[in-house]
Design a protein around this motif. Structure first.
Motif, PDB file in Angstrom:
ATOM      1  N   SER A  13       0.797  -1.052  -0.014  1.00 55.24           N
ATOM      2  CA  SER A  13       0.131   0.102  -0.071  1.00 55.24           C
ATOM      3  C   SER A  13       0.879   1.300   0.000  1.00 55.24           C
ATOM      4  CB  SER A  13      -0.840  -0.096   1.152  1.00 55.24           C
ATOM      5  OG  SER A  13      -1.940  -1.101   1.277  1.00 55.24           O
ATOM      6  N   GLU A  14       2.058   1.073   0.136  1.00 55.57           N
ATOM      7  CA  GLU A  14       3.035   2.211  -0.079  1.00 55.57           C
ATOM      8  C   GLU A  14       2.973   3.072  -1.130  1.00 55.57           C
ATOM      9  OE1 GLU A  14       7.183   1.750   1.055  1.00 55.57           O
ATOM     10  OE2 GLU A  14       7.323   0.117  -0.440  1.00 55.57           O
ATOM     11  N   ALA A  15       2.991   4.260  -1.276  1.00 55.41           N
ATOM     12  CA  ALA A  15       2.991   5.144  -2.434  1.00 55.41           C
ATOM     13  C   ALA A  15       4.063   6.351  -2.348  1.00 55.41           C
ATOM     14  CB  ALA A  15       1.805   5.405  -2.702  1.00 55.41           C
ATOM     15  N   GLY A  16       4.062   7.124  -3.156  1.00 50.18           N
ATOM     16  CA  GLY A  16       4.766   8.561  -2.998  1.00 50.18           C
ATOM     17  C   GLY A  16       4.810   9.229  -3.917  1.00 50.18           C
ATOM     18  N   ILE A  17       5.256  10.506  -3.990  1.00 54.35           N
ATOM     19  CA  ILE A  17       5.546  11.466  -4.876  1.00 54.35           C
ATOM     20  C   ILE A  17       6.710  12.178  -4.904  1.00 54.35           C
ATOM     21  CG2 ILE A  17       4.324  13.806  -5.448  1.00 54.35           C
ATOM     22  CD1 ILE A  17       1.773  13.259  -3.717  1.00 54.35           C
ATOM     23  N   LEU A  18       7.069  12.423  -6.064  1.00 57.14           N
ATOM     24  CA  LEU A  18       8.659  13.328  -6.322  1.00 57.14           C
ATOM     25  C   LEU A  18       8.544  14.301  -5.547  1.00 57.14           C
ATOM     26  CD1 LEU A  18      11.183  12.674  -7.762  1.00 57.14           C
ATOM     27  CD2 LEU A  18      10.531  14.145  -9.501  1.00 57.14           C
ATOM     28  N   TYR A  19       9.601  14.662  -4.614  1.00 60.82           N
ATOM     29  CA  TYR A  19       9.831  15.360  -3.711  1.00 60.82           C
ATOM     30  C   TYR A  19       9.769  16.747  -4.093  1.00 60.82           C
ATOM     31  CZ  TYR A  19      14.465  15.769  -4.830  1.00 60.82           C
ATOM     32  OH  TYR A  19      15.865  15.850  -5.446  1.00 60.82           O
ATOM     33  N   ASN A  20      10.452  16.876  -5.455  1.00 65.59           N
ATOM     34  CA  ASN A  20      10.851  18.484  -6.127  1.00 65.59           C
ATOM     35  C   ASN A  20       9.522  18.459  -7.493  1.00 65.59           C
ATOM     36  OD1 ASN A  20      11.952  16.407  -8.104  1.00 65.59           O
ATOM     37  ND2 ASN A  20      13.779  17.638  -8.118  1.00 65.59           N
ATOM     38  N   ASP A  21       8.594  17.911  -7.372  1.00 63.91           N
ATOM     39  CA  ASP A  21       7.552  18.193  -8.332  1.00 63.91           C
ATOM     40  C   ASP A  21       7.326  19.471  -8.709  1.00 63.91           C
ATOM     41  OD1 ASP A  21       4.489  18.430  -8.735  1.00 63.91           O
ATOM     42  OD2 ASP A  21       5.183  16.644  -9.797  1.00 63.91           O
TER      43      ASP A  21
ATOM     44  N   ASN B 284      12.944   8.616  -7.378  1.00 66.49           N
ATOM     45  CA  ASN B 284      11.987   7.916  -8.570  1.00 66.49           C
ATOM     46  C   ASN B 284      10.666   7.781  -8.336  1.00 66.49           C
ATOM     47  OD1 ASN B 284      14.475   7.170 -10.539  1.00 66.49           O
ATOM     48  ND2 ASN B 284      14.966   6.178  -8.637  1.00 66.49           N
ATOM     49  N   GLN B 285      10.120   8.453  -7.304  1.00 64.15           N
ATOM     50  CA  GLN B 285       8.527   8.630  -7.374  1.00 64.15           C
ATOM     51  C   GLN B 285       7.778   9.339  -8.242  1.00 64.15           C
ATOM     52  OE1 GLN B 285       7.106   7.012  -4.836  1.00 64.15           O
ATOM     53  NE2 GLN B 285       8.431   6.772  -3.493  1.00 64.15           N
ATOM     54  N   PRO B 286       6.569   9.083  -8.607  1.00 58.96           N
ATOM     55  CA  PRO B 286       6.088   9.772  -9.714  1.00 58.96           C
ATOM     56  C   PRO B 286       5.609  11.225  -9.218  1.00 58.96           C
ATOM     57  CG  PRO B 286       4.504   8.280  -8.493  1.00 58.96           C
ATOM     58  CD  PRO B 286       5.936   8.006  -8.027  1.00 58.96           C
ATOM     59  N   VAL B 287       5.366  11.984 -10.330  1.00 62.47           N
ATOM     60  CA  VAL B 287       5.048  13.386 -10.130  1.00 62.47           C
ATOM     61  C   VAL B 287       3.523  13.584  -9.721  1.00 62.47           C
ATOM     62  CG1 VAL B 287       6.717  14.351 -11.744  1.00 62.47           C
ATOM     63  CG2 VAL B 287       4.249  13.627 -12.442  1.00 62.47           C
ATOM     64  N   PHE B 288       3.125  14.795  -9.113  1.00 64.70           N
ATOM     65  CA  PHE B 288       1.717  14.506  -8.412  1.00 64.70           C
ATOM     66  C   PHE B 288       0.833  14.244  -9.297  1.00 64.70           C
ATOM     67  CE2 PHE B 288      -1.768  17.464  -7.214  1.00 64.70           C
ATOM     68  CZ  PHE B 288      -1.870  16.796  -5.900  1.00 64.70           C
ATOM     69  N   LYS B 289       0.748  14.763 -10.863  1.00 66.62           N
ATOM     70  CA  LYS B 289      -0.452  14.446 -11.647  1.00 66.62           C
ATOM     71  C   LYS B 289      -0.388  12.880 -11.873  1.00 66.62           C
ATOM     72  CE  LYS B 289      -0.159  18.784 -13.954  1.00 66.62           C
ATOM     73  NZ  LYS B 289       0.301  19.612 -15.203  1.00 66.62           N
TER      74      LYS B 289
ATOM     75  N   LYS C  79      -0.996   8.184  -7.284  1.00 65.29           N
ATOM     76  CA  LYS C  79      -2.311   7.691  -6.676  1.00 65.29           C
ATOM     77  C   LYS C  79      -2.617   8.554  -5.570  1.00 65.29           C
ATOM     78  CE  LYS C  79      -1.331   3.061  -7.906  1.00 65.29           C
ATOM     79  NZ  LYS C  79      -0.792   1.729  -7.246  1.00 65.29           N
ATOM     80  N   VAL C  80      -3.867   9.169  -5.731  1.00 62.84           N
ATOM     81  CA  VAL C  80      -4.568  10.114  -4.689  1.00 62.84           C
ATOM     82  C   VAL C  80      -5.669   9.362  -4.022  1.00 62.84           C
ATOM     83  CG1 VAL C  80      -3.660  11.975  -5.824  1.00 62.84           C
ATOM     84  CG2 VAL C  80      -5.996  11.274  -6.265  1.00 62.84           C
ATOM     85  N   PHE C  81      -6.098  10.045  -2.901  1.00 57.72           N
ATOM     86  CA  PHE C  81      -7.288   9.665  -2.085  1.00 57.72           C
ATOM     87  C   PHE C  81      -8.496  10.159  -2.882  1.00 57.72           C
ATOM     88  CE2 PHE C  81      -3.971   8.487   0.471  1.00 57.72           C
ATOM     89  CZ  PHE C  81      -4.519   7.897   1.917  1.00 57.72           C
TER      90      PHE C  81
END
Length: 186
Positions: free
Chosen positions: A142-150, A172-177, A180-182
């Motif tokens: 269930s872990e997820a992430g967003i690129l820190y410098n998006d 290497n996390q995905p950009v915000f767009k 996966k969001v709530f």
């Protein structure tokens, strides 16, 4: 303990009352009844975590997806960090906004980050010991992430220099767009 809502009202800054004398200091770092009275709902913390990092370490932006989403109550035991919470609740009026707060062993502030937020921090002191309570256990799938410098989030991490230390996973996390969001607000 004094509680105040941040620019994103569901993220709460907690300022303990610290009693100093010639021996040192004392404060209540958590009082369930007072905390839940302020929030207006129960939070059932089940685990405490701690990490030690050196200056320039940036951890995040991390979260877990439902049904394993986590609320966190974070604080710094030693040192100083810039703590960041990003609203990833699609139906929220603050979706995509963030709150950044300096937490340190000097100010003893804590930040409550509810479910539906990505979280990260950057170490500003030579070392930092970071502690946090969570209300759900770690669940790897269930872990997820967003690129820190998006660039869409445009987080001001204060000084980002050549000494930035970040894991390959976080780089290497995905950009915000693309993250996966709530879909709902807890």
């Amino acid at each position: 303990m004094e509680f105040s809502r941040t620019a994103i009202p569901d993220v709460v800054l907690c300022k303990p009352t610290v009693f100093y004398d010639k021996r040192g200091y004392f404060f209540e770092s958590f009082k369930k009844e007072a905390f839940e009275n302020f929030l207006g709902y129960q939070v059932k913390f089940c685990q405490d975590n701690e990490s030690k990092s050196v200056k320039g370490v940036l951890r995040g932006l991390h979260y877990q997806l439902p049904p394993f989403a986590q609320s966190k109550l974070v604080r710094v035991i030693y040192g100083k960090v810039l703590d960041v919470a990003v609203d990833i609740r699609k139906n929220s009026s603050t979706f995509g906004h963030y709150v950044a707060v300096e937490l340190s062993d000097e100010n003893k502030h804590q930040l409550f980050i509810p479910k539906g937020f990505a979280h990260g921090y950057k170490v500003l002191s030579n070392e930092a010991i970071f502690s946090y309570k969570v209300d759900n256990y770690y669940h790897k799938k269930s872990e997820a992430g967003i690129l820190y410098n998006d660039s869409d989030l445009n987080i001001n991490w204060q000084v980002i220099d050549d000494n930035l230390c970040i894991s390959d996973k976080d780089k290497n996390q995905p950009v915000f767009k693309e993250a996966k969001v709530f879909e709902t607000i807890y």
